[in-house]
Design a protein around this motif. Sequence first.
Motif, PDB file in Angstrom:
ATOM      1  N   ASP A 187       8.812   1.324  -2.617  1.00 50.31           N
ATOM      2  CA  ASP A 187       8.671   1.298  -1.156  1.00 50.31           C
ATOM      3  C   ASP A 187       7.367   0.617  -0.765  1.00 50.31           C
ATOM      4  OD1 ASP A 187      11.073   2.608  -0.868  1.00 50.31           O
ATOM      5  OD2 ASP A 187      10.187   4.575  -0.445  1.00 50.31           O
ATOM      6  N   ARG A 190       7.497  -3.281  -1.770  1.00 51.19           N
ATOM      7  CA  ARG A 190       8.378  -4.105  -0.947  1.00 51.19           C
ATOM      8  C   ARG A 190       7.866  -4.209   0.498  1.00 51.19           C
ATOM      9  NH1 ARG A 190      14.401  -2.503  -3.360  1.00 51.19           N
ATOM     10  NH2 ARG A 190      13.736  -2.512  -5.549  1.00 51.19           N
ATOM     11  N   LYS A 191       7.344  -3.106   1.003  1.00 51.51           N
ATOM     12  CA  LYS A 191       6.804  -3.108   2.364  1.00 51.51           C
ATOM     13  C   LYS A 191       5.660  -4.105   2.492  1.00 51.51           C
ATOM     14  CE  LYS A 191       4.485  -0.144   5.735  1.00 51.51           C
ATOM     15  NZ  LYS A 191       3.952   1.239   6.007  1.00 51.51           N
ATOM     16  N   ASN A 192       4.841  -4.180   1.457  1.00 53.30           N
ATOM     17  CA  ASN A 192       3.662  -5.052   1.507  1.00 53.30           C
ATOM     18  C   ASN A 192       3.878  -6.402   0.829  1.00 53.30           C
ATOM     19  OD1 ASN A 192       1.362  -3.262   2.679  1.00 53.30           O
ATOM     20  ND2 ASN A 192       2.434  -1.945   1.212  1.00 53.30           N
TER      21      ASN A 192
END
Length: 428
Positions: A187, A190-192
């Motif tokens: 998480d 992928r978010k960053n």
Amino acid sequence: MNVKNKKMIKAIDKTKRKLDMPKTEYVLKRIKELEADGHSPRTLFAACPNSISVIQASLRAAKRNNAPIKFATTLNQVDTDRGYTGFSHSEFVRYVERECQKINFGGPVIIAIDHGGPWLKDKQSTEKWSLNEAMDGVKQSFEEAVKAGFDLIHVDPTVDIFLEPNETISIAAVAERTIELIKHIEDFRRKNKYPPISYEVGTEEVHGGLADEKTFDTFLELLKSGLKEANLEDVWPCFIVGKVGTDLHTATFDPEVASTLTQKVKPFGSLIKGHYTDGVTNPEAYPLTGMGAANVGPEFTISEYEALIELEKIEEKLYEEGRIAIKSNMKDLLWSSVIESGRWMKWLFDDEKGKSFEQISPERQEWLISTGCRYIWQKPEIVIARYQLYENLKSNGFEAEEIVLSRIERDMDNYFHSFNLVGLNKYL
């Protein structure tokens, strides 16, 4: 950096971009392809970077053997609090990059977290952090590793300090916490928009609950179904740690067990990883059984310690001959610092617990000190003593640091050769 090494790095980066493949998995893929073409099987060598000297020796040995090198860093060594090596995650990566530049080494260097899980950092265990506190601490460490550019994370939630002495953590809890940690990493990554990384799971130690084949199988099935439920079907560990006969005090690798475990994880697309490979008596058997990689750590601390003691004997002779003014007192300082640190108590046998250091047998004292030095190499008084020792010998024509690094490299060469890694970089 020479033209050949520049081309090598560009080729690897180009392949990774094309396949969207982490560095570790690219190297493993090439090893598999080469074996299919008739090359000898290979096992990746991972060094535990427990000192500056070990880091330098690892890179020098990798360059000389024209082979990749993997660094398996524990959270005790490298972490947000800088661990006992003095490095944060980003500082460690920068230091390795600088050392590669210094020796003009352009081969693959895989940087990984080793044994990342709650209470596997000594501070969490001694201070008795709660489960939530310990998991949050590990998650923060993983985030920093991803930001720093680590290539692989070993997710290992196989310890629970709040269990009864004879109680073993349930394999369901191990799988659940493993999935929670992997999901957190993915998480965050992928978010960053950080690039994909590789994973390693499990442990070879009995307390982890993966000591028998039935439990091992159960863990794999729980992990597979749990990752699917978490919408992480595209994430799967390239390494699963197996109990293959070696532990902290056993140096015989079991090829039959290793072969069995290798076949178990093959349908999942994973390889078996060995830990506690220090001083193993039959390292040449690792590639033959399909072992993907193996970690070596305390052995190189002993190598460094013994090299320093060898230098101190030379220093003592020089002192007696009046050729130096002040002795370093290296051995006395190493012993007193390790004993004062209290870290040696972590490695006591059951029948030694409760005893003072002086009550332990001389043979065991020597082992506890020589392996425990990794905890105190960076203490100011030890750094100063080492500088004094090196300068005393240098002024008399001895290349002291070179002697230390060469001793560590000699022991590393054993693994590069036994694991059939010599010359691998020319195929990457």
